[in-house]
Design an enzyme around this catalytic site. Structure first.
Site, PDB file in Angstrom:
ATOM      1  N   GLY A  73       0.820  -1.205   0.000  1.00 58.22           N
ATOM      2  CA  GLY A  73       0.000   0.000   0.000  1.00 58.22           C
ATOM      3  C   GLY A  73       0.854   1.255   0.000  1.00 58.22           C
ATOM      4  O   GLY A  73       0.593   2.209  -0.744  1.00 58.22           O
ATOM      5  N   ASP A  74       1.881   1.270   0.830  1.00 53.00           N
ATOM      6  CA  ASP A  74       2.782   2.420   0.893  1.00 53.00           C
ATOM      7  C   ASP A  74       3.508   2.627  -0.432  1.00 53.00           C
ATOM      8  O   ASP A  74       3.602   3.754  -0.934  1.00 53.00           O
ATOM      9  CB  ASP A  74       3.812   2.211   2.003  1.00 53.00           C
ATOM     10  CG  ASP A  74       3.224   2.358   3.382  1.00 53.00           C
ATOM     11  OD1 ASP A  74       2.811   3.476   3.737  1.00 53.00           O
ATOM     12  OD2 ASP A  74       3.168   1.360   4.114  1.00 53.00           O
ATOM     13  N   THR A  75       4.048   1.551  -0.991  1.00 56.35           N
ATOM     14  CA  THR A  75       4.841   1.706  -2.205  1.00 56.35           C
ATOM     15  C   THR A  75       3.974   2.040  -3.412  1.00 56.35           C
ATOM     16  O   THR A  75       4.411   2.778  -4.307  1.00 56.35           O
ATOM     17  CB  THR A  75       5.689   0.452  -2.472  1.00 56.35           C
ATOM     18  OG1 THR A  75       4.862  -0.717  -2.434  1.00 56.35           O
ATOM     19  CG2 THR A  75       6.769   0.295  -1.417  1.00 56.35           C
ATOM     20  N   ALA A 105       3.256   5.730  -3.050  1.00 56.80           N
ATOM     21  CA  ALA A 105       4.475   6.462  -3.391  1.00 56.80           C
ATOM     22  C   ALA A 105       4.704   6.487  -4.891  1.00 56.80           C
ATOM     23  O   ALA A 105       5.111   7.508  -5.462  1.00 56.80           O
ATOM     24  CB  ALA A 105       5.667   5.825  -2.691  1.00 56.80           C
TER      25      ALA A 105
END
Length: 391
Positions: free
Chosen positions: A171-173, A176
């Site tokens: 989710g973070d990547t 980003a």
């Protein structure tokens, strides 16, 4: 490795101030830095980015990856002095990255609207759990929460077990990466107009974007995708199959490819059998077909099965771990893994730079900064033309 400020990359000459911590903001900075941008990372003076201590094993090395190509400047953004220095640096920047809870920059006297009055071409990438607007915007949101709300967690795992996680902070990547994409689009717009803009990347929306037709299927027919383990419903054969010494992935669900698999199995008649001849027929008999293939693959080693799949032109592959990647000739030939010199760990291997650009190749130009604020004097001299230290 020889450090150089001029990268030759596609984003050479682009200056980025990165304020983010942990994964989403810093990964966006990593992507831009790999493409040649100069990344100045503002870190809390006492603790630095918590990513310095993340990873597994006796010597966690994630920081070496996510902070490569970056310069560390120690700045206390909660102090007036730190906020003043941040504004000076941002005034010289093309892009600002942050992944704090919405409202935090404004609380620190760093409202993007005010920053853009001084620097109209500034592009501000804001990565957050729920986005900068909407009823949930003020909530704290980590990657796993975005994965749950975006639908990812609900379909990962087996139906008789709780939802599973991906194993990496997807989710973070993803958020980003969308933030990076937005920054690149904004740079193109700025090249035509001179105007910067805000890039609003929400974790849950980044996950939602890659959820294929889950919402559309429900909207059209009321169908909800469920957890199905290692298979996709009605997509067959496409699974991990047992060998004598491990597991092997085969994807032969397209009609022509299935015919080649059937030939390799010594069962060419399968491709003409009404039970398996079409995509729909195979999908309806997924478990039955997987059992037949598993019975065949279990008689061979992975190497023997792989040789048959390569000869037959069937998409298939081993399940790689880090040790396999380091030993694989294809990884080596394409420089998918690179070696970076590290003062503490010696030479360390890590993923390379992707995608590959033919005219302006990306690169790892410098290792991650080992100490918080180690580049403050250098950055202040080059960016602001003054002697001094961090704030």
């Amino acid at each position: 490795m020889t450090e150089k400020h001029g990268s030759g990359g596609a984003l050479e000459g682009i200056r980025v101030v990165e304020m983010g911590q942990l994964i989403a903001g810093p990964f966006c900075g990593q992507l831009l830095g790999d493409m040649g941008a100069e990344i100045v990372k503002l870190e809390p003076p006492e603790t630095g980015d918590p990513m310095r201590h993340w990873g597994q094993g006796d010597t966690p090395s994630w920081w070496r990856v996510i902070a490569r190509n970056k310069y560390s400047v120690a700045v206390d953004l909660r102090s007036q002095e730190g906020q003043s220095l941040a504004r000076e640096l941002i005034a010289k920047a093309d892009i600002l990255i942050e992944n704090f809870r919405p409202g935090t920059l404004e609380k620190w006297n760093l409202d993007p609207a005010e920053l853009r009055k001084t620097n109209p071409g500034l592009i501000v990438v804001r990565v957050s759990g729920y986005g900068q607007t909407g009823p949930y915007s003020s909530r704290a949101g980590f990657g796993g929460i975005g994965e749950a709300m975006g639908g990812w967690r609900g379909i990962v795992g087996y139906p008789d077990l709780p939802p599973a996680r991906m194993g990496v902070s997807i989710g973070d990547t993803l958020a980003a990466t969308y933030g990076c994409m937005g920054a690149l689009a904004a740079l193109h717009h700025r090249s035509k107009t001179g105007e910067g803009q805000i890039v609003d990347s929400a974790l849950y929306e980044a996950v939602l974007q890659v959820m294929e037709s889950t919402v559309s299927d429900y909207s059209a027919s009321g169908t909800k995708r469920r957890r199905t383990g290692s298979t996709l419903p009605a997509i067959a054969p496409s699974n991990v199959y047992p060998c004598r010494d491990g597991e092997y992935l085969i994807g032969a669900n397209q009609d022509g490819v299935f015919a080649r698999l059937a030939e390799a199995m010594g069962q060419p008649e399968f491709a003409r059998d009404s039970r398996y001849a079409t995509h729909l027929a195979r999908g309806a008999r997924q478990e039955e077909l997987d059992a037949l293939i598993s019975e065949w693959t279990a008689t061979m080693t992975i190497a023997e099965l792989e040789a048959k799949m390569i000869a037959a032109g069937v998409p298939a592959g081993r399940i790689f771990d880090a040790e396999d990647m380091l030993a694989d000739p294809h990884f080596a030939a394409r420089e998918a893994l690179v070696t970076v010199a590290d003062e503490e760990l010696g030479e360390i291997r890590m993923q390379g730079v992707f995608p590959k650009l033919s005219a302006t190749p990306s690169s790892v130009r410098r290792p991650a900064p080992l100490t918080v604020g180690q580049d403050g004097t250098d950055v202040l001299k080059r960016w602001l033309g003054r002697e001094g230290s961090d704030a």
